[in-house]
Design an enzyme around this catalytic site. Sequence first.
Site, mmCIF file in Angstrom:
data_model
loop_
_atom_site.group_PDB
_atom_site.id
_atom_site.type_symbol
_atom_site.label_atom_id
_atom_site.label_comp_id
_atom_site.label_asym_id
_atom_site.label_seq_id
_atom_site.Cartn_x
_atom_site.Cartn_y
_atom_site.Cartn_z
ATOM 1 N N CYS A 2 41.482 30.376 10.555
ATOM 2 C CA CYS A 2 40.268 31.085 10.171
ATOM 3 C C CYS A 2 40.618 32.229 9.209
ATOM 4 C CB CYS A 2 39.487 31.671 11.332
ATOM 5 S SG CYS A 2 38.830 30.423 12.444
ATOM 6 N N ASN A 106 37.901 35.320 14.336
ATOM 7 C CA ASN A 106 39.086 34.462 14.350
ATOM 8 C C ASN A 106 39.734 34.646 15.709
ATOM 9 O OD1 ASN A 106 41.475 33.099 13.863
ATOM 10 N ND2 ASN A 106 42.377 34.738 12.647
ATOM 11 N N GLY A 107 40.075 33.537 16.384
ATOM 12 C CA GLY A 107 40.726 33.647 17.687
ATOM 13 C C GLY A 107 39.918 32.928 18.753
#
Length: 619
Positions: A2, A106-107
Site C-alpha cells: 500500500c 496501510n497495514g
Amino acid sequence: MCGIVGYVGHRSAQDVVVEGLRRLEYRGYDSAGVALVAAGPDGAGRVEWRKRAGKLANLEKLIGEEPLPEVTIGIGHTRWATHGAPNDVNAHPHLGNRRRVAVVHNGIIENFDDLRARLEDDDHQLSSETDTEVAAHLLELQVGSGVDLTTAMQRVCQVLEGAFTLVAVDAEDPDRVVAARRNSPLVVGVGEGENFLGSDVAAFIEHTREALELGQDQVVTITRDGVAVTDFHGAPVTPKAYHVDWDLSAAEKDGHDWFMRKEIFEQPHAVADSLLGRRTRTGALQLDEMRLSDQELRDIDKIIIIAAGTSFYAGMVAKYAIEHWTRIPVEVELSSEFRYRDPILDYSTLVVAISQSGETADTLQAIRHARTQRSKVLAICNTNGSTIPRESDAVIYTHAGPEIGVASTKGFVTQLVACYLLALYLAQVKGTRYGDEIADVLHQLEAIPAHIETVLSRAEAVYELARAHVDEPTVLFLGRHAGYPVALEGALKLKELAYIHAEGFAGGELKHGPIALIDTGQPVLCVVPPRGRDQLHGKMLSAIQEVRARGARTICLAEEGDTAVAAIADTLIELPRVPVLLQPLLAVVPLQLFACELATVKGHDVDQPRNLAKSVTVE
Ligand code: F6R
C-alpha cells in the site's frame, strides 16, 4: 505494501497526490483513490473523493470523467489488498457515516471485527469488507465530539491493535492532514509553504528532498506552515530530520521500458557505490555504520541470517562467504519462520537481517524477537530512515538507489556486496584472514562493476534465448555451492515475472528425486562454478550430463574459456572469470535479463507483477 500520500500547500492537491501515487504504485496496485477537502456552496467544507479498483490509470480515467475540485489539501492511496477483495467498494479512502472524515490506511487493524461490531450496534453503516473503515468511523465520532483531528487520531490509535499507517482529512478543518504510524512506514516531506506525507520519499521527491523520520506510535499533523509530531498520548516529539541523497531522475525510467530493466543496467554503478569509502588510507576495511565494537564482534560465535525472498537468497550466498573467511558457523533462515521455532539465541549470536526495503514485516518481527533474546542485530538495508535499520544495533547500507521494479535486482547484488564486506570485516577483526588476503578480495570486488558491464553487453543473446522460451510451461535451474542460491533466485524471477513454473535445485540433489522431472526438451539453466582446485566444477558437469542423457536442453552459464562446458551445453552464456564466491554477482545478471525479457514478450507488466507488492509490510 500500500502506498500513501498526503499533501497540504499551495499546489493542486490532485496533481501532487496522483503523481505521488504513481511513484508509489509499486507498493500495491489493486486499487487507487484520492480524497480532497473542498469548500461547499454554503462555505462549509466537504470531502470529495474518487476511488477505483485496478491500477492508477483506472482512477485517472474516473477523475477525467468526474473531475475533482481544484484545492490544495488531499490524501491518496494505492492498495495491496489484505482485508476484502480488490474492488471499488474496498478501495481507499474510506469515510465515516457523515462523510466528514476520510481515511487511507496501510497495514492491518487486528481488532477491527470487535470495533466493527460495536460501531454497527450504534447504527454505523459500514459498507466495505475492510478493516480500515472502522478507523474512519471512529475518527468521525471523535471530531463530532468537538476535538480536532489531531486529538481524534491520538485517541483512536489508542484503541487500535495491529500495524497501521493512517492518514486522514476532516471536511471541517481544511488546513491540516493528520497521520499516525505503528509498525508501518510513513515519512514526512518538508517544503516551503507546503508539507507532504508518503509511505516513502518517492512520493514527494519531486518537490522536496528534506524529510523527517517518524518513530513508532507517533501522530503527525501537517499544515501549510508546519509539522507537529506527538506520541499517541499527545506528548510532543522531535522527529529526526534527514536529507534524501537521490533525486527525481533516480525515480524515472531513463528511456528503458521498465524500471526493472533500468535497475538491471544500473548494477555496475550500484555495486561500485556500495563499495565506495570502505577502505582506510592503510588499505584496511572500514564499515562506518557498523556501530558494534571490535570486542563485541570478537565475542560472536554464531551468526543467524534472516531475510525473505530474494534477500534470503543473498543470505544463502553470504553463508558460504562468512563461513569460509571467518570460520564462524552461519545459519540462514526465512524471517517468517524464525521466531516461531524458538531459535537458540544469546548475546554471542549475531543476527544479520537483510532487507532492501527495510520494512518487511516478517523480518522486522524476527529482529524484535532476536533482540528480546539479547542478540545483537545487524541490518543490511538499502533504505535510509526505514524501520529495520532503526531497530537494529548496527547497519550496513547498500547504495543501490531506489529500487522501484517490484522484482529485486540491484537490491540483490548490492546485498551480496554488503555480505562480502561484512564477512571480510569479521575476518579482519577476528584475525581469521591475513590483511593481504582481505585486500585481494576487495580488489576482486572492485573489478566486479566492469565484469557486470561485460555481462550486460551480451544482453541481446539472452533476450533471444528468452524469446525462444515464451511457451515453455516449466524451466528448471541448477547450481552448486554459491551458484545454488543463484539458481533459486533465477527460478524466483521467472515465476514472479513470467508466471512460468520454475524451480531451482542443487546439482547434487537431482538424483535424489527431481531428475524425474526431466523429459525430452526440458530447458535446464545451469550455473556452472568456475574451474578450481575443488571438485565443484567436475561435479556440476556430471549433473549437466545426467540431465542431457535424459533429453534436457541445457543452457549453461560458465566462465569464459570453459571448453568442457562449451562441449556439452546446448546454449552457452559466458561470464568473466572470478572466484567461485563472487560468481553470483555475475551469474544472476543473465537470469534477471532472461526473466525480464520473457515477461515482456508475454505482455506482462514487469514492474508490477500480479498479486505482488514491493515492501511487504504485513506478516
Ligand atoms: C523478489 C523480491 C522479494 C523480496 C522480499 C524481501 O524479487 O523482491 O522476494 O526480496 O519480499 O524484501 P526486502 O528485501 O525488502 O525485505
